[in-house]
Design a protein around this motif. Structure first.
Motif, PDB file in Angstrom:
ATOM      1  N   GLN A 228       0.812  -1.221   0.000  1.00 16.86           N
ATOM      2  CA  GLN A 228       0.000   0.000   0.000  1.00 16.86           C
ATOM      3  C   GLN A 228       0.844   1.269   0.000  1.00 16.86           C
ATOM      4  OE1 GLN A 228      -2.547  -0.793   3.403  1.00 16.86           O
ATOM      5  NE2 GLN A 228      -4.266  -1.292   2.058  1.00 16.86           N
ATOM      6  N   THR A 229       2.122   1.145   0.301  1.00 18.48           N
ATOM      7  CA  THR A 229       3.008   2.309   0.214  1.00 18.48           C
ATOM      8  C   THR A 229       3.531   2.508  -1.208  1.00 18.48           C
ATOM      9  OG1 THR A 229       5.025   1.057   0.750  1.00 18.48           O
ATOM     10  CG2 THR A 229       3.749   1.956   2.597  1.00 18.48           C
ATOM     11  N   ARG A 230       3.212   1.563  -2.097  1.00 20.98           N
ATOM     12  CA  ARG A 230       3.765   1.599  -3.448  1.00 20.98           C
ATOM     13  C   ARG A 230       2.725   1.531  -4.565  1.00 20.98           C
ATOM     14  NH1 ARG A 230       7.411   0.307   0.005  1.00 20.98           N
ATOM     15  NH2 ARG A 230       9.642   0.512  -0.435  1.00 20.98           N
ATOM     16  N   ALA A 231       1.440   1.445  -4.211  1.00 19.23           N
ATOM     17  CA  ALA A 231       0.381   1.403  -5.227  1.00 19.23           C
ATOM     18  C   ALA A 231      -0.920   1.876  -4.600  1.00 19.23           C
ATOM     19  CB  ALA A 231       0.230  -0.007  -5.795  1.00 19.23           C
ATOM     20  N   GLU A 232      -1.934   2.101  -5.448  1.00 15.73           N
ATOM     21  CA  GLU A 232      -3.217   2.580  -4.964  1.00 15.73           C
ATOM     22  C   GLU A 232      -3.937   1.503  -4.154  1.00 15.73           C
ATOM     23  OE1 GLU A 232      -5.457   4.036  -8.259  1.00 15.73           O
ATOM     24  OE2 GLU A 232      -4.219   5.836  -8.490  1.00 15.73           O
ATOM     25  N   LEU A 233      -4.851   1.957  -3.279  1.00 21.09           N
ATOM     26  CA  LEU A 233      -5.481   1.052  -2.322  1.00 21.09           C
ATOM     27  C   LEU A 233      -6.437   0.057  -2.980  1.00 21.09           C
ATOM     28  CD1 LEU A 233      -6.348   3.552   0.564  1.00 21.09           C
ATOM     29  CD2 LEU A 233      -4.257   2.243   0.209  1.00 21.09           C
ATOM     30  N   ALA A 234      -7.312   0.539  -3.876  1.00 22.88           N
ATOM     31  CA  ALA A 234      -8.346  -0.329  -4.443  1.00 22.88           C
ATOM     32  C   ALA A 234      -7.771  -1.503  -5.237  1.00 22.88           C
ATOM     33  CB  ALA A 234      -9.314   0.483  -5.289  1.00 22.88           C
ATOM     34  N   PRO A 235      -6.792  -1.287  -6.143  1.00 23.43           N
ATOM     35  CA  PRO A 235      -6.235  -2.438  -6.859  1.00 23.43           C
ATOM     36  C   PRO A 235      -5.573  -3.457  -5.941  1.00 23.43           C
ATOM     37  CG  PRO A 235      -5.648  -0.392  -7.963  1.00 23.43           C
ATOM     38  CD  PRO A 235      -6.238  -0.017  -6.644  1.00 23.43           C
ATOM     39  N   ILE A 236      -4.905  -2.988  -4.898  1.00 26.63           N
ATOM     40  CA  ILE A 236      -4.277  -3.917  -3.954  1.00 26.63           C
ATOM     41  C   ILE A 236      -5.341  -4.733  -3.227  1.00 26.63           C
ATOM     42  CG2 ILE A 236      -2.974  -4.066  -1.799  1.00 26.63           C
ATOM     43  CD1 ILE A 236      -1.311  -1.708  -2.813  1.00 26.63           C
ATOM     44  N   ALA A 237      -6.397  -4.048  -2.766  1.00 24.33           N
ATOM     45  CA  ALA A 237      -7.477  -4.751  -2.081  1.00 24.33           C
ATOM     46  C   ALA A 237      -8.115  -5.776  -3.006  1.00 24.33           C
ATOM     47  CB  ALA A 237      -8.532  -3.750  -1.591  1.00 24.33           C
ATOM     48  N   ALA A 238      -8.276  -5.400  -4.268  1.00 26.99           N
ATOM     49  CA  ALA A 238      -8.891  -6.310  -5.234  1.00 26.99           C
ATOM     50  C   ALA A 238      -8.012  -7.534  -5.486  1.00 26.99           C
ATOM     51  CB  ALA A 238      -9.152  -5.575  -6.548  1.00 26.99           C
ATOM     52  N   LEU A 239      -6.735  -7.311  -5.737  1.00 30.41           N
ATOM     53  CA  LEU A 239      -5.829  -8.429  -6.023  1.00 30.41           C
ATOM     54  C   LEU A 239      -5.680  -9.332  -4.812  1.00 30.41           C
ATOM     55  CD1 LEU A 239      -3.930  -9.811  -7.989  1.00 30.41           C
ATOM     56  CD2 LEU A 239      -2.094  -8.294  -7.206  1.00 30.41           C
ATOM     57  N   ARG A 240      -5.665  -8.740  -3.637  1.00 34.28           N
ATOM     58  CA  ARG A 240      -5.529  -9.523  -2.411  1.00 34.28           C
ATOM     59  C   ARG A 240      -6.666 -10.536  -2.281  1.00 34.28           C
ATOM     60  NH1 ARG A 240      -6.545  -7.061   3.592  1.00 34.28           N
ATOM     61  NH2 ARG A 240      -5.739  -8.769   4.840  1.00 34.28           N
ATOM     62  N   GLU A 241      -7.835 -10.175  -2.795  1.00 34.31           N
ATOM     63  CA  GLU A 241      -8.979 -11.056  -2.624  1.00 34.31           C
ATOM     64  C   GLU A 241      -9.015 -12.208  -3.618  1.00 34.31           C
ATOM     65  OE1 GLU A 241      -9.718 -10.620   0.085  1.00 34.31           O
ATOM     66  OE2 GLU A 241      -9.467  -8.497   0.439  1.00 34.31           O
ATOM     67  N   SER A 242      -7.933 -12.395  -4.374  1.00 35.72           N
ATOM     68  CA  SER A 242      -7.786 -13.648  -5.110  1.00 35.72           C
ATOM     69  C   SER A 242      -7.688 -14.808  -4.125  1.00 35.72           C
ATOM     70  CB  SER A 242      -6.545 -13.612  -6.010  1.00 35.72           C
ATOM     71  OG  SER A 242      -5.383 -13.327  -5.257  1.00 35.72           O
ATOM     72  N   SER A 243      -7.519 -14.467  -2.842  1.00 30.30           N
ATOM     73  CA  SER A 243      -7.543 -15.476  -1.790  1.00 30.30           C
ATOM     74  C   SER A 243      -8.883 -16.191  -1.730  1.00 30.30           C
ATOM     75  CB  SER A 243      -7.242 -14.827  -0.428  1.00 30.30           C
ATOM     76  OG  SER A 243      -8.242 -13.870  -0.109  1.00 30.30           O
ATOM     77  N   ILE A 244      -9.901 -15.622  -2.376  1.00 32.72           N
ATOM     78  CA  ILE A 244     -11.220 -16.257  -2.410  1.00 32.72           C
ATOM     79  C   ILE A 244     -11.120 -17.664  -2.998  1.00 32.72           C
ATOM     80  CG2 ILE A 244     -13.488 -16.164  -3.558  1.00 32.72           C
ATOM     81  CD1 ILE A 244     -13.189 -13.065  -3.364  1.00 32.72           C
ATOM     82  N   ILE A 245     -10.365 -17.784  -4.098  1.00 27.71           N
ATOM     83  CA  ILE A 245     -10.217 -19.091  -4.740  1.00 27.71           C
ATOM     84  C   ILE A 245      -9.442 -20.041  -3.827  1.00 27.71           C
ATOM     85  CG2 ILE A 245      -9.254 -20.308  -6.712  1.00 27.71           C
ATOM     86  CD1 ILE A 245     -11.770 -18.667  -7.283  1.00 27.71           C
TER      87      ILE A 245
END
Length: 281
Positions: A228-245
């Motif tokens: 989060q210190t190196r990119a925008e919040l929403a894309p990081i939150a979105a990519l992180r939720e690949s944990s769904i699979i």
């Protein structure tokens, strides 16, 4: 998002699903979360010895985040108690990027484009599928669904608070260290009061598993805060939720929960929506 940031967030997704599975595996949810959060306190204290103390302007965010994490843990325990891991986890994690997208636009002035809006729509459709699959004529368990969605709201809240806080801290490592300490102290104190002289006996059978969960938890969120210190919040939150699979696979493989093709398709739709949120044009 650079390849390094992307890799860090994907690793965070795997470790996050893993520690949530450990928390679900321990039957007594209070025991599980006590071990995981108290272990986080110990790890945080060790990390604090090697990290720069966060800047003064970051401490209001740290305190606010610790309070939100308290609410999050209570809601997460409730979600795991009421629903299947394969349903509760995707609902909680999948709803978070949708809210983060809105919160980031309002509080961090990171406005999504058309691709992100399309991703929100697809993810909402996927969330609906995950929630209702398996009912087979039964009424929805609104208590379980509501707890999972409320958990997602709390996730979105601390994601934005911590995103702003870690940027103000001047030290991602220092921020995660003190966050682990602050958010874990309350449950350590409660456990000592609740079990009094029997605390060690109650926790001992699950100590190794709980401490493994603690290490995975700190690693998962530490990676996200650094990103989060190196990119925008929403894309990081979105990519992180690949944990769904990952969570879906864990639910099916280790908890013998029936996932089925419709719910796999619904979870896949959520991931496609998350992918669109990551699209940069």
């Amino acid at each position: 998002m650079t390849p390094l940031v992307t890799s860090a967030v994907l690793l965070a997704a795997v470790t996050h699903a893993s520690w949530n599975a450990i928390a679900h595996r321990i039957t007594d949810k209070l025991v599980g979360f006590t071990l995981i959060l108290t272990g986080g306190v110990l790890i945080g204290l060790v990390l604090a010895c090697f990290a720069t103390v966060p800047a003064a302007r970051a401490w209001p965010y740290l305190i606010a985040s610790a309070g939100i994490h308290f609410v999050y843990v209570v809601l997460l325990m409730t979600s795991f108690r009421l629903g299947d891991f394969g349903q509760a986890y995707p609902l909680a994690r999948g709803s978070a990027p949708l809210v983060v997208t809105v919160f980031a636009a309002v509080f961090a002035h990171e406005v999504p484009d058309g691709w992100a809006a399309a991703g929100v729509a697809l993810s909402c459709a996927g969330l609906t599928g995950v929630a209702v699959w398996g009912l087979r004529g039964r009424r929805p368990d609104w208590a379980a669904i509501g707890a999972a969605l409320a958990t997602g709201l709390s996730i979105a809240s601390y994601t934005v608070v911590d995103g702003l806080g870690v940027r103000a801290s001047g030290s991602a490592l220092g921020y995660i260290a003190w966050l682990m300490v602050l958010q874990g102290l309350w449950i350590s104190g409660y456990a000592l009061w609740r079990w009094r002289g029997e605390t060690v006996a109650v926790l001992r059978p699950f100590t190794a598993l709980g401490l493994l969960g603690a290490a995975l938890s700190v690693a998962a969120y530490g990676l996200v805060l650094w990103a989060q210190t190196r990119a925008e919040l929403a894309p990081i939150a979105a990519l992180r939720e690949s944990s769904i699979i990952v969570g879906a696979a864990i639910g099916a493989l280790f908890f013998k929960e029936r996932f089925g093709l419709p719910r796999i398709a619904a979870a896949g739709l959520m991931v496609v929506g998350i992918g669109l949120m990551l699209h940069t044009g």
